[in-house]
Structure formats: structure tokens, C-alpha cells
Design an enzyme around this catalytic site. Sequence first.
Site, PDB file in Angstrom:
ATOM      1  N   GLN A 214     -47.302 -12.992 -64.673  1.00  0.00           N
ATOM      2  CA  GLN A 214     -48.119 -12.795 -63.455  1.00  0.00           C
ATOM      3  C   GLN A 214     -49.869 -12.360 -63.874  1.00  0.00           C
ATOM      4  O   GLN A 214     -50.022 -11.551 -64.839  1.00  0.00           O
ATOM      5  CB  GLN A 214     -47.530 -11.706 -62.815  1.00  0.00           C
ATOM      6  CG  GLN A 214     -46.270 -12.066 -62.181  1.00  0.00           C
ATOM      7  CD  GLN A 214     -46.439 -13.207 -60.924  1.00  0.00           C
ATOM      8  OE1 GLN A 214     -47.516 -13.431 -60.507  1.00  0.00           O
ATOM      9  NE2 GLN A 214     -45.412 -13.579 -60.162  1.00  0.00           N
ATOM     10  N   ASP A 312     -37.540 -16.340 -57.219  1.00  0.00           N
ATOM     11  CA  ASP A 312     -39.060 -16.246 -57.324  1.00  0.00           C
ATOM     12  C   ASP A 312     -39.522 -17.917 -57.498  1.00  0.00           C
ATOM     13  O   ASP A 312     -39.910 -17.946 -58.640  1.00  0.00           O
ATOM     14  CB  ASP A 312     -39.461 -15.280 -58.290  1.00  0.00           C
ATOM     15  CG  ASP A 312     -40.984 -15.029 -58.427  1.00  0.00           C
ATOM     16  OD1 ASP A 312     -41.623 -15.806 -57.517  1.00  0.00           O
ATOM     17  OD2 ASP A 312     -41.470 -14.511 -59.344  1.00  0.00           O
ATOM     18  N   CYS A 339     -44.768 -17.083 -53.411  1.00  0.00           N
ATOM     19  CA  CYS A 339     -46.243 -17.061 -53.485  1.00  0.00           C
ATOM     20  C   CYS A 339     -46.738 -18.186 -52.370  1.00  0.00           C
ATOM     21  O   CYS A 339     -47.900 -18.392 -52.519  1.00  0.00           O
ATOM     22  CB  CYS A 339     -46.537 -17.588 -54.801  1.00  0.00           C
ATOM     23  SG  CYS A 339     -45.833 -19.196 -55.558  1.00  0.00           S
TER      24      CYS A 339
HETATM   25  N1  SAH Z   1     -39.975 -14.567 -61.804  1.00  0.00           N
HETATM   26  C1  SAH Z   1     -41.075 -15.160 -62.759  1.00  0.00           C
HETATM   27  C2  SAH Z   1     -41.575 -16.123 -62.786  1.00  0.00           C
HETATM   28  C3  SAH Z   1     -41.886 -16.908 -61.341  1.00  0.00           C
HETATM   29  S1  SAH Z   1     -43.001 -18.388 -61.346  1.00  0.00           S
HETATM   30  C4  SAH Z   1     -42.229 -13.940 -62.930  1.00  0.00           C
HETATM   31  O1  SAH Z   1     -42.319 -13.109 -61.852  1.00  0.00           O
HETATM   32  O2  SAH Z   1     -42.924 -13.752 -63.753  1.00  0.00           O
HETATM   33  C5  SAH Z   1     -41.960 -19.569 -60.919  1.00  0.00           C
HETATM   34  C6  SAH Z   1     -41.072 -20.056 -62.001  1.00  0.00           C
HETATM   35  O3  SAH Z   1     -40.065 -21.057 -61.758  1.00  0.00           O
HETATM   36  C7  SAH Z   1     -41.679 -20.761 -63.286  1.00  0.00           C
HETATM   37  O4  SAH Z   1     -41.467 -19.745 -64.589  1.00  0.00           O
HETATM   38  C8  SAH Z   1     -41.379 -21.953 -63.355  1.00  0.00           C
HETATM   39  O5  SAH Z   1     -41.214 -22.610 -64.654  1.00  0.00           O
HETATM   40  C9  SAH Z   1     -39.899 -22.083 -62.905  1.00  0.00           C
HETATM   41  N2  SAH Z   1     -39.336 -23.165 -62.046  1.00  0.00           N
HETATM   42  C10 SAH Z   1     -40.055 -24.127 -61.540  1.00  0.00           C
HETATM   43  N3  SAH Z   1     -39.049 -25.092 -61.087  1.00  0.00           N
HETATM   44  C11 SAH Z   1     -37.984 -24.632 -61.415  1.00  0.00           C
HETATM   45  C12 SAH Z   1     -36.678 -25.208 -61.452  1.00  0.00           C
HETATM   46  N4  SAH Z   1     -36.536 -26.377 -60.629  1.00  0.00           N
HETATM   47  N5  SAH Z   1     -35.629 -24.569 -62.037  1.00  0.00           N
HETATM   48  C13 SAH Z   1     -35.860 -23.646 -62.422  1.00  0.00           C
HETATM   49  N6  SAH Z   1     -36.907 -22.838 -62.561  1.00  0.00           N
HETATM   50  C14 SAH Z   1     -38.138 -23.593 -62.183  1.00  0.00           C
END
Ligand code: SAH
Length: 388
Positions: A214, A312, A339
Site C-alpha cells: 500500500q 481485499d 478500493c
Molecule cells: N491485501 C493486500 C493486497 C491487496 S491488492 C494488501 O493490503 O497489501 C489486491 C491483490 O489481489 C493484489 O496483490 C493482486 O495480485 C491480487 N489478485 C488480483 N486478482 C486476483 C485473483 N483472481 N486471485 C487472487 N489474487 C488476485
Amino acid sequence: MGEEKKCPAFGRCGGCQYLSKTYTEQLKIKEEYVRKLCGGFVKFQPIMGMDNPYHYRNKVHAAFGEDRKHGIISGQYEEKTHRIVPIDSCLLENQKADEIILTIRGLLKSFKIRPYNEDTGYGLLRHVLIRTGHVSGQIMVVLVLASPIMPSKNNFVKALLKVHPEITTIVANANNRSDSMVLGDKEQILYGKGYIEDTLCGKTFRISPKSFYQVNPVQTEKLYNKAIEFANLSGKETVLDAYCGTGTIGMIASEKAGKVIGVELNPDAVRDARNNAKHNNVKNIEFYQKDAGQFMVGLAEQKIPIDVVLMDPPRAGSDEAFLSSLVKLKPQKVIYVSCNPETLARDLKYLTKKGYQVKKGVCVDMFPWTNHVESVVMMQFVGLSKPH
Ligand code: SAH
């Protein structure tokens, strides 16, 4: 009145859509927008803003190029183009990072390094990416080059460190792509460990050039603390951290949970997550590199009991595979960090039709001066009311 006079790039850079509004106005607009979309499900708590909404970005990126007189410039791309808007300092960015970018720009000439020109293919330096640790103070500089070979790199590193001894690592990244990705695949560590660390909610996280982390550390702590507060864990629960990135939320929840399972699609992020767990000596967490939807289908088929889902997802929100399996598994609580209020509203609509009720919600302003807003809501399984 806002701060548009303080930024010479306002109107051209496109980064700060709300720069002409006061901070209080921005918070109100964001809060009302989320209330309009999601307020029908629950009354939201007051939005959590920043006390000092400036220079919050821990990740700073500058594109390098030349002006008409062949002077070297650095800054942001003009919206929807690859024309560089020269920027020396930005109200959003970490100030030390901006200083380092200026130093690099000043050093280029004496090292005969030219910025890369996308049209002619000449030149070397494409971008500089800087990531800073808010708590650790560590600083990573990534030099994104058009070729894997950098002439007199050792002397360049020496000269940069002489001006900025606070830099803890320098990485060269070779990017010969023609799309808009900043980082390429090849990396060479020129100085230090090749990554930085930072602390969030008492846990330490490793940040590599490409890791998702983040960008606003002050507000991220508030967001994660809210998510954990909403989960109200007793110490026994099995928690699923879906779309877990480098495992941040799950790791923070692990102290108060029986067991945490993390799932994430990006293999680099999963590698970082496993490293992070080891370094923090967290033993009750495991990570799977998979599509969250497919993973959830598997859990539902095997009837793996899950008490709490922390999710998330990216801006697109979750998907049918994930949500339909979630409602089969029926975790007591779902904490949804979002988001994008539009996809949040869509997914809440789905879950509330399947027996979930939204109990709490709050917005956290992670991106002051922009039109982005983050929200977190808590849902509980209450069952479907029986048809008469
Ligand atoms: N919770 C974490 C990341 C949130 S961002 C934090 O707060 O730091 C969203 C994340 O979802 C990213 O890391 C992205 O790589 C992942 N993502 C996107 N599509 C996805 C999917 N289909 N399955 C699993 N993860 C996924």
C-alpha cells in the site's frame, strides 16, 4: 480554495483530481459517494482522513526524457499520453524521494547517460522508482534502463551515495518493453540487499521492487486496524485472507486467530508473503498461489470450515466463483476491504441476497487530493428469512 496554486503541474499531470478542493470538501465528497452506493446496506462510520494529507506516497516514480532543447527532464506522463510533464516536487510524494530524483537528474550529464527516447530508441535511462520505508527509514532506488548494461555503474552508485548516504539499496532494472509497464523482468542489485523492509501494525514486511505494498503507510495502519477490529477475533478462528498480496492483513490477524490461510495470484507476492511469515516468526499462516475464485471453489467442495473471510480484491472486485463458493462455506463474518465502491456495492448486493447482513462500514482516505477512496465493511451471516 484548495492547493492548486502550490502545484505548477496542476491540470497537466492529472494525478490530483481534487487539488482545487479543500481537504474537508474532498472527504465529504468521498464519504457521500460511498454512502450513495453502499449506504443502503448500513450506516457508515465517519470517514477517516489524514491529519497531514501531504507527501504520503512511499512509492515515487519519475519518467525521464528530454525537452525540445535536449535538456534532461523528469516527471509524470501527461494523462493518457507519453509526454512528460516536468515535476521537481509533488505534494503527494515522499520529499526525500523527490530530492533523490533531482540528484539523479543532475548526475546524468557528467556520466554521459542520456534518457531513453521512445521514438528513436536511443538513450538509456527510462524511469526512476523510489520506495521508502515509513518506519524503517530504508530507501530503495530502482534505475529502470533500456538495456541491461550500464556504463560506469559503480562510479554512478558511488556518486549518488555520496549525496544521499541514506539510500540503503540500489537496483538496476532492464526494461526493453514498449508497453506502459514501468519495470522489466531483469534485475541487478548494484548496492545493498535489493529490497527494503517496513513495519505495519507491529509486523515487518519485505518490499521488493515489484511487490505490491500500500502506498500510504499512515492510512494503511488505520485501514488494517479497522479490518481487525471489525473481525473481532477470539483466538480460535480459521481466517481466510483472500487477495492477500504479501500477506499483510493475514499476518496482522494471525496473532488473534487460530489459523490463517492466504491466497494470492501473483507468485512474487506469495514468495514475499512466505518470507514475511518466516521473518515475523508467524507459524499459524500458510499461503497458496492461486486464483482466489478457484481456490474458494476448492474449499467449498472439500467443505473446509472457515470462520472469517478477510477479502481485499483489486478494483474489479470479486467474482462469481469466489462469492458463490463463499456463500456455500458460510463463514460467520466477512470483512471486505475495497478500493472501488462500485464493485463493492455490486458484491454486497450479491451477498446480502444470500443471507449476509452488513453490520459496519467505514471509509479510509488512502489517497488525499485524488478521487480514489478505500472502504471496509463487515458482514455477518444471519441466514435467509424463510418464505411464508
Ligand atoms: N491485501 C493486500 C493486497 C491487496 S491488492 C494488501 O493490503 O497489501 C489486491 C491483490 O489481489 C493484489 O496483490 C493482486 O495480485 C491480487 N489478485 C488480483 N486478482 C486476483 C485473483 N483472481 N486471485 C487472487 N489474487 C488476485
